[in-house]
Write a protein that holds these residues in place. Sequence first.
Motif, PDB file in Angstrom:
ATOM      1  N   LEU A 123       8.398 -34.203 -39.349  1.00  0.00           N
ATOM      2  CA  LEU A 123       9.169 -35.209 -38.632  1.00  0.00           C
ATOM      3  C   LEU A 123       9.329 -34.862 -37.158  1.00  0.00           C
ATOM      4  O   LEU A 123       9.583 -33.709 -36.804  1.00  0.00           O
ATOM      5  N   LEU A 124       9.200 -35.868 -36.308  1.00  0.00           N
ATOM      6  CA  LEU A 124       9.481 -35.774 -34.884  1.00  0.00           C
ATOM      7  C   LEU A 124      10.662 -36.696 -34.608  1.00  0.00           C
ATOM      8  O   LEU A 124      10.609 -37.892 -34.919  1.00  0.00           O
ATOM      9  N   ALA A 125      11.744 -36.153 -34.051  1.00  0.00           N
ATOM     10  CA  ALA A 125      12.920 -36.958 -33.704  1.00  0.00           C
ATOM     11  C   ALA A 125      13.136 -36.880 -32.202  1.00  0.00           C
ATOM     12  O   ALA A 125      13.212 -35.798 -31.631  1.00  0.00           O
ATOM     13  N   VAL A 126      13.225 -38.044 -31.578  1.00  0.00           N
ATOM     14  CA  VAL A 126      13.436 -38.139 -30.137  1.00  0.00           C
ATOM     15  C   VAL A 126      14.744 -38.877 -29.889  1.00  0.00           C
ATOM     16  O   VAL A 126      14.924 -40.005 -30.370  1.00  0.00           O
ATOM     17  N   GLU A 127      15.642 -38.230 -29.175  1.00  0.00           N
ATOM     18  CA  GLU A 127      16.847 -38.894 -28.673  1.00  0.00           C
ATOM     19  C   GLU A 127      16.649 -39.039 -27.177  1.00  0.00           C
ATOM     20  O   GLU A 127      16.445 -38.052 -26.476  1.00  0.00           O
ATOM     21  N   GLU A 128      16.672 -40.261 -26.707  1.00  0.00           N
ATOM     22  CA  GLU A 128      16.323 -40.522 -25.310  1.00  0.00           C
ATOM     23  C   GLU A 128      17.241 -41.604 -24.734  1.00  0.00           C
ATOM     24  O   GLU A 128      17.628 -42.531 -25.451  1.00  0.00           O
TER      25      GLU A 128
END
Length: 187
Positions: A123-128
Motif C-alpha cells: 500500500l502507498l498512502a499519500v496525505e497531501e
Amino acid sequence: MIDHFGLSATFYDRFIGRPDFGKLCRMLRLPAKGRMLDAGGGTGRVAAHLRKLVDHLVVLDASGKMLAQARHRDLAAVAAHAEHLPFPDAHFDRILVTDALHHFRDQQAAIREFARVLSPGGLLAVEEPDIRRFPVKLVAVAETLLMMRSHFHSPVQIREMMARSGLSARTDGGPVFRAWITGEKPV
C-alpha cells in the motif's frame, strides 16, 4: 538554491500540523507485519508515532538536517531523493508520504519508484494538501514566493499518477485542507 528544510529542521515540528493518525492507520491497514517507508519523512515526526505498528520503519528524505532530527528519535534514516530510491524491488509493504509529494521534483517519477519498491499487495498512502481548496492555493502562492519549487496536484491527478504506475488507487477527500489518496500494488 535556499535549503528551506535544512534551515527549519530544528524547529519544524513545532510549526507543522499533526496528521490524522487514525486515518493514516486505516489507509495503511496498521498495525501490520513487514517494512514501511516514510518518504519525505523529514524529522520523523509521523514515523515516530507509527514505528511500533510495523516490524521495520525507514524515514527517507533529501535533507540531511531533517534526517538528523529523525536519528535523534532513534529512527532508521536514509538520505535520498524519492525519484531514485536506493532500495531493491518489492522491498516495502507500506509507503507513506505525508505533506511531502508537492516538494518532490518529479512526482510521477517518485510514484513510479514507490510502485517499484512496493511488494505485491503493498500500500502507498499519500496525505497531501488539496490544491482545489482556497487555503491551499494561498499556501501554494506563499511557497512560490519563498522559492520552494513546490508543485501541487489535485487528488484526481495524484490518483491518475498512481494508476499510470500500475497501482489501483482511490481518493478520500478530507476537511478544508487535506486529501488522502491510497494506491495498492496488484498481487
